[in-house]
Write an enzyme that holds these catalytic residues in place. Structure first.
Site, short mmCIF file in Angstrom:
data_model
loop_
_atom_site.label_atom_id
_atom_site.label_comp_id
_atom_site.label_asym_id
_atom_site.label_seq_id
_atom_site.Cartn_x
_atom_site.Cartn_y
_atom_site.Cartn_z
N GLU A 162 0.77 -1.24 0.00
CA GLU A 162 0.00 0.00 0.00
C GLU A 162 0.81 1.30 0.00
OE1 GLU A 162 -2.99 -0.32 3.08
OE2 GLU A 162 -4.07 -1.86 1.96
N GLU A 279 -5.46 -8.37 -1.05
CA GLU A 279 -6.17 -8.23 0.24
C GLU A 279 -7.61 -7.91 -0.05
OE1 GLU A 279 -4.84 -5.28 3.03
OE2 GLU A 279 -2.75 -5.96 3.01
C1 BGC Z 1 -3.11 -3.08 6.80
C2 BGC Z 1 -3.77 -3.59 8.04
C3 BGC Z 1 -5.25 -3.40 7.95
C4 BGC Z 1 -5.77 -3.92 6.64
C5 BGC Z 1 -7.19 -3.56 6.50
C6 BGC Z 1 -3.67 -3.81 5.66
O1 BGC Z 1 -2.96 -3.54 4.51
O2 BGC Z 1 -1.75 -3.30 6.88
O3 BGC Z 1 -3.25 -2.98 9.17
O4 BGC Z 1 -5.87 -4.11 8.99
O5 BGC Z 1 -5.04 -3.46 5.55
O6 BGC Z 1 -7.32 -2.18 6.64
#
Ligand code: BGC
Length: 339
Positions: A162, A279
């Site tokens: 990110e 993710e």
């Molecule tokens: C972050 C996490 C977070 C997740 C959802 C991830 O990329 O590193 O800390 O819980 O995204 O927001």
């Protein structure tokens, strides 16, 4: 995060200009390049990317890998905060004890037969000072690349989780090019995952410039609608007021998701670069029925478009597994893995 929401809401304009013929048809979604279409994975979040291992309540145990494989997943992503475990100055040596621990965990995953994605996570300093952190970032990758040059091809690298803030697309594209080149000196064919800026948003793919290299995989993160997936998240300001937000699966709710996934698939087809959803997930504060509906819809729609995926995450806020009891949330698991 606010920026993310704004970016997400502009996506509909972009996606109405789809690239592939027929991409607006519900019958024929655009297809991503299908090289990683069967990727089914889970993120081992809140463990090694915490400020210190164990700080966020998750300690990875060898048994998790077997449970993950037996449940039907074939990949794990391991987020690691290497940036907090190096010497202060050049050559930014990774602390041997930490490296050893990470190494053991990676090997456990590989030995279980899972493909392991090693991800540089929560490198917060580089988001505010990309120029000042460039040397350290590359020093970390040089060490990782050297260390893993003989690892099996089932170990993948992911450059950085990110990118955001000062790490804008122009700066990021240059860093990507230079760091891929650096990794290629010792790992000519290792798979490397790279996402765009703005928290790996779908829209940022259009600004991502990847070097010509057949072993790169693009990645994006998907948490839309954010008010649903992040309700009550203690790291998102204002999210307490979102508690109680449901996801019903109305035609409008579904279309918003379809538009984003179409955009990702079209980008992959047009650029001839495979793409995965690295993710996606919803916080356990949300009601269980909504979580199941949302997860099932996003997962199936990604699969329809040849987009492999990794759920965020195993056993913390977005959990699908109980790490104390070693049991799955079977109803949620079933929405991910269809047997
Ligand atoms: C972050 C996490 C977070 C997740 C959802 C991830 O990329 O590193 O800390 O819980 O995204 O927001």
């Amino acid at each position: 995060m606010v920026a993310l929401i704004i970016m997400l809401s502009t996506s509909f304009l972009v996606s109405s200009c789809s690239i592939l013929p027929g991409s607006n048809s519900a019958m024929k979604p655009p297809l991503a390049l299908d090289r990683h279409a069967k990727l089914r994975g889970i993120n081992l979040g809140n463990a090694l990317e915490a400020p210190a291992p164990g700080n966020w309540g998750v300690t990875i145990k060898p048994t998790y890998f077997k449970a993950i494989r037996d449940a039907g997943f074939n990949h794990v992503r391991i987020p690691v905060r290497f940036s907090a475990h190096t010497s202060q100055t050049t050559p930014y040596s990774i602390e041997p004890n930490f490296f050893n621990m990470v190494d053991n965990i990676i090997n456990q995953g590989l030995e279980t037969g899972l493909t392991v994605i090693l991800d540089l996570h929560h490198y917060d300093e580089i988001m505010v000072d990309p120029a000042g952190q460039r040397e350290k970032f590359q020093a970390i990758w040089k060490q990782l690349a050297n260390h893993y040059q003989d690892a099996p091809p089932t170990l993948y690298f992911e450059l950085l989780n990110e990118p955001t803030q000062q790490l804008d697309s122009d700066t990021w594209n240059i860093l990507v090019k230079d760091t891929v080149q650096l990794i290629r000196e010792s790992n000519p064919e290792r798979k490397i995952l790279i996402g765009g800026t703005n928290f790996n948003s779908v829209e940022s793919l259009n600004r991502l410039q990847l070097p010509s290299d057949k072993n790169l995989i693009a990645t994006f993160h998907f948490y839309m609608p954010f008010e649903f997936t992040h309700q009550g998240a203690d790291w998102v300001r204002g999210s307490c007021s979102w508690i109680g937000t449901t996801w019903e699966g109305t035609p409008e709710e579904k279309q918003a998701i379809v538009d984003q996934l179409d955009l990702a698939a079209s980008w992959s087809a047009k650029s001839r670069i495979p793409i995965i959803m690295g993710e996606f997930g919803s916080i356990a504060t949300a009601d269980q029925t909504s979580r199941q509906k949302w997860t099932e819809f996003v997962t199936r729609e990604a699969e329809k478009r040849n987009i492999g995926w990794l759920y965020w995450e195993l056993c913390s806020e977005f959990k699908v597994y109980d790490c104390q009891l070693d049991t799955w949330d079977v109803s949620l698991l079933k929405t991910l893995i269809v047997k």
